[in-house]
Design an enzyme around this catalytic site. Structure first.
Site, PDB file in Angstrom:
ATOM      1  N   ARG A   1       0.838  -1.211   0.000  1.00 40.98           N
ATOM      2  CA  ARG A   1       0.000   0.000   0.000  1.00 40.98           C
ATOM      3  C   ARG A   1       0.870   1.257   0.000  1.00 40.98           C
ATOM      4  NH1 ARG A   1      -5.135  -0.028   2.248  1.00 40.98           N
ATOM      5  NH2 ARG A   1      -4.665   1.755   3.552  1.00 40.98           N
TER       6      ARG A   1
ATOM      7  N   ARG B   1      -0.029   5.964  16.665  1.00 46.81           N
ATOM      8  CA  ARG B   1       0.061   7.291  16.053  1.00 46.81           C
ATOM      9  C   ARG B   1      -0.799   8.287  16.816  1.00 46.81           C
ATOM     10  NH1 ARG B   1      -3.450   6.602  10.393  1.00 46.81           N
ATOM     11  NH2 ARG B   1      -5.333   5.840  11.390  1.00 46.81           N
TER      12      ARG B   1
ATOM     13  N   ARG C   1       9.883   6.293  -2.461  1.00 38.12           N
ATOM     14  CA  ARG C   1      10.148   7.286  -3.507  1.00 38.12           C
ATOM     15  C   ARG C   1      11.602   7.749  -3.480  1.00 38.12           C
ATOM     16  NH1 ARG C   1       5.155  10.051  -1.898  1.00 38.12           N
ATOM     17  NH2 ARG C   1       3.454   8.963  -2.952  1.00 38.12           N
TER      18      ARG C   1
ATOM     19  N   GLU D   1      -3.754   6.941  19.217  1.00 38.37           N
ATOM     20  CA  GLU D   1      -4.397   5.720  18.721  1.00 38.37           C
ATOM     21  C   GLU D   1      -3.647   4.464  19.188  1.00 38.37           C
ATOM     22  OE1 GLU D   1      -5.584   5.824  14.593  1.00 38.37           O
ATOM     23  OE2 GLU D   1      -5.075   3.717  14.326  1.00 38.37           O
TER      24      GLU D   1
ATOM     25  N   ARG E   1      -8.205  -6.540  13.776  1.00 38.38           N
ATOM     26  CA  ARG E   1      -7.667  -5.607  14.746  1.00 38.38           C
ATOM     27  C   ARG E   1      -8.678  -4.483  14.907  1.00 38.38           C
ATOM     28  NH1 ARG E   1      -3.933  -7.054  18.159  1.00 38.38           N
ATOM     29  NH2 ARG E   1      -2.728  -5.115  18.147  1.00 38.38           N
TER      30      ARG E   1
ATOM     31  N   TYR F   1      -9.392  -5.640   3.296  1.00 39.29           N
ATOM     32  CA  TYR F   1      -8.834  -4.345   3.702  1.00 39.29           C
ATOM     33  C   TYR F   1      -9.139  -3.387   2.547  1.00 39.29           C
ATOM     34  CZ  TYR F   1      -4.872  -1.614   5.764  1.00 39.29           C
ATOM     35  OH  TYR F   1      -4.054  -0.704   6.364  1.00 39.29           O
TER      36      TYR F   1
ATOM     37  N   ASP G   1     -10.179   0.545   1.049  1.00 41.46           N
ATOM     38  CA  ASP G   1     -10.271   1.987   1.272  1.00 41.46           C
ATOM     39  C   ASP G   1     -11.658   2.472   0.833  1.00 41.46           C
ATOM     40  OD1 ASP G   1      -7.683   2.087   2.168  1.00 41.46           O
ATOM     41  OD2 ASP G   1      -6.846   2.543   0.200  1.00 41.46           O
TER      42      ASP G   1
HETATM   43  N1  UDP Z   1       3.269   0.914   8.491  1.00 37.73           N
HETATM   44  C1  UDP Z   1       4.368   0.925   9.308  1.00 37.73           C
HETATM   45  N2  UDP Z   1       4.860   2.108   9.755  1.00 37.73           N
HETATM   46  C2  UDP Z   1       4.296   3.288   9.413  1.00 37.73           C
HETATM   47  C3  UDP Z   1       3.166   3.282   8.563  1.00 37.73           C
HETATM   48  C4  UDP Z   1       2.667   2.083   8.119  1.00 37.73           C
HETATM   49  O1  UDP Z   1       4.875  -0.131   9.673  1.00 37.73           O
HETATM   50  O2  UDP Z   1       4.787   4.334   9.869  1.00 37.73           O
HETATM   51  C5  UDP Z   1       2.754  -0.398   8.018  1.00 37.73           C
HETATM   52  C6  UDP Z   1       1.597  -0.912   8.853  1.00 37.73           C
HETATM   53  O3  UDP Z   1       1.717  -2.313   8.960  1.00 37.73           O
HETATM   54  C7  UDP Z   1       0.392  -0.545   8.016  1.00 37.73           C
HETATM   55  C8  UDP Z   1       0.927  -0.691   6.601  1.00 37.73           C
HETATM   56  O4  UDP Z   1       2.298  -0.263   6.689  1.00 37.73           O
HETATM   57  O5  UDP Z   1      -0.706  -1.395   8.228  1.00 37.73           O
HETATM   58  C9  UDP Z   1       0.192   0.125   5.557  1.00 37.73           C
HETATM   59  O6  UDP Z   1       0.188   1.481   5.950  1.00 37.73           O
HETATM   60  P1  UDP Z   1      -1.114   2.387   5.776  1.00 37.73           P
HETATM   61  O7  UDP Z   1      -0.785   3.755   6.191  1.00 37.73           O
HETATM   62  O8  UDP Z   1      -1.666   2.138   4.429  1.00 37.73           O
HETATM   63  O9  UDP Z   1      -2.013   1.690   6.879  1.00 37.73           O
HETATM   64  P2  UDP Z   1      -3.445   2.046   7.459  1.00 37.73           P
HETATM   65  O10 UDP Z   1      -3.220   2.962   8.606  1.00 37.73           O
HETATM   66  O11 UDP Z   1      -4.265   2.654   6.348  1.00 37.73           O
HETATM   67  O12 UDP Z   1      -3.854   0.701   7.854  1.00 37.73           O
END
Ligand code: UDP
Length: 374
Positions: free
Chosen positions: A173, A280, A177, A301, A250, A349, A351
């Site tokens: 996902r 976060r 870059r 969170e 989860r 999963y 969006d």
């Molecule tokens: N992830 C991570 N560190 C970060 C952000 C994301 O390890 O700082 C991992 C985490 O397992 C997450 C996945 O990357 O489920 C995809 O990130 P995304 O932001 O798409 O997750 P969301 O919050 O939408 O589930």
């Protein structure tokens, strides 16, 4: 023609199907166990600060699907918004998703894009040809150090298991870059609705053929005799009364804080170390930079396993879950009067834009088939 329709769940799946069908003359009862419409996209103004709060966590609309983008804008004014997420790792703030700035900050370098690309190739694990899981995907493409700093602990906190147990698709996902673009999403259309998401649902459901009943739970005892068809967007395991067991999800929960002015200077900061118990912090006033508020509210969170009374958020899709899912899906296929739609009923999963796209497809196919059968 099938006339009377029951829709279970007032999230995007249910609301979009209701909107599409109502305009074709179907009569719709839409029920939801919560006291509000909008599912997990629900927003409301915080009484203390007047900030528009995403009650079930941040929702930034982003899509590459022009049709979905055009559709949603019939129901709201989307203000362009770019999500620029920061990560706190080892007491430093970094830019996400991993980009040239992150790489240069992390390795204390001043690489050009080409130099960074070459460097990352040398640190990626070349022995992994076809990544079989989240961890292998990360090790192959960013190497051990970046993986440990930004993904290993965060993912363990968010998903409650080893990243090696999770599918590679979860990490896919996120882009990597080799320039300074720190837009969290790679999709061309991105925005936040000016009046929040709940207002979109109000408009989607504003039709005389749609009757919304809140605080109404669907279970096996709910009578569906009067309906020609049922669209169900609740959890598929709950529909079948967990007879093959529970699918694992989860869930997340939040601790709310209020402060003067600006609490963290950004909408989302991820905490990627395992020394911090939360994943976060989101500060919602930054999602509406066109508004001004003296006070601010922020949400810390946490993630945990879903227990019977929790709201299921993220389908884990572990191998054991997929076995159980198959059994439920086999049962579901036999029920011609029911269509299972959305994240919880298909256990994926998804969006918001995926959900809307599929709901439009499902509604159109249904309209078409009932016309044929009429
Ligand atoms: N992830 C991570 N560190 C970060 C952000 C994301 O390890 O700082 C991992 C985490 O397992 C997450 C996945 O990357 O489920 C995809 O990130 P995304 O932001 O798409 O997750 P969301 O919050 O939408 O589930």
């Amino acid at each position: 023609m099938a006339k009377k329709i029951l829709i279970v769940g007032a999230g995007f799946s249910g609301a979009v199907i209701a909107q599409q069908l109502s305009e074709q003359g179907y009569e719709i009862d839409l029920i939801d166990e919560r006291s509000h419409i909008g599912g997990n996209c629900y927003t409301e103004r915080d009484a203390e600060t007047d900030v528009m709060v995403h009650k079930y966590g941040p929702h930034i609309f982003n899509t590459d699907n022009k049709e979905v983008w055009d559709y949603i804008q019939k129901y709201c004014e989307m203000i362009p918004y770019v999500n620029r997420v920061k990560a706190k790792s080892n007491d430093k703030i970094y830019s996400l998703p991993i980009n040239l700035h992150t790489i240069n900050q992390f390795y204390d370098k001043a690489f050009t894009p080409e130099e960074a690309r070459e460097f990352i190739k040398t640190i990626g694990d070349r022995s992994i040809v076809q990544p079989k899981n989240f961890e292998e995907q990360a090790l192959k493409f960013i190497g051990k150090d970046l993986y440990k700093a930004f993904f290993y602990s965060y993912t363990k906190k968010q998903w409650g298991c080893e990243p090696s147990e999770l599918p590679a698709s979860i990490l896919k996902r996120l882009p990597i870059r080799f320039n300074y673009d720190d837009n969290y999403y790679a999709n061309p259309y991105q925005g936040i609705p000016r009046d929040g998401y709940t207002a979109i649902f109000d408009k989607l459901l504003e039709h005389e053929n749609i009757n919304v009943q809140l605080n109404t739970k669907y279970d096996a005892s709910y009578s569906t005799n009067e309906y020609d068809h049922v669209f169900y967007s609740g959890p598929i395991d709950a529909f079948f009364e967990y007879k093959f067991g529970r699918l694992s999800y989860r869930t997340v929960y939040f601790e709310k804080g209020v402060a003067e002015g600006d609490y963290q200077g950004n909408a989302v900061i991820n905490y990627t170390d395992d020394s911090v118990p939360f994943t976060r912090v989101h500060e919602h006033k930054h999602f509406t930079p066109w508004e001004s508020h003296k006070k601010t509210t922020y949400f810390t969170e946490y993630s945990k396993e879903t227990e019977p009374d929790d709201v299921p958020y993220y389908p884990k899709r572990l191998p054991k879950d997929l076995n159980v899912l198959e059994k439920y899906q086999n049962e579901a296929e036999k029920l011609k009067k029911y269509t299972f739609v959305g994240r919880l009923a298909t256990y994926r999963y998804m969006d918001m834009h995926h959900v809307i796209n599929e709901a439009l497809d499902v509604a159109r196919a249904f309209i078409q088939s009932t016309k044929i059968n009429a």
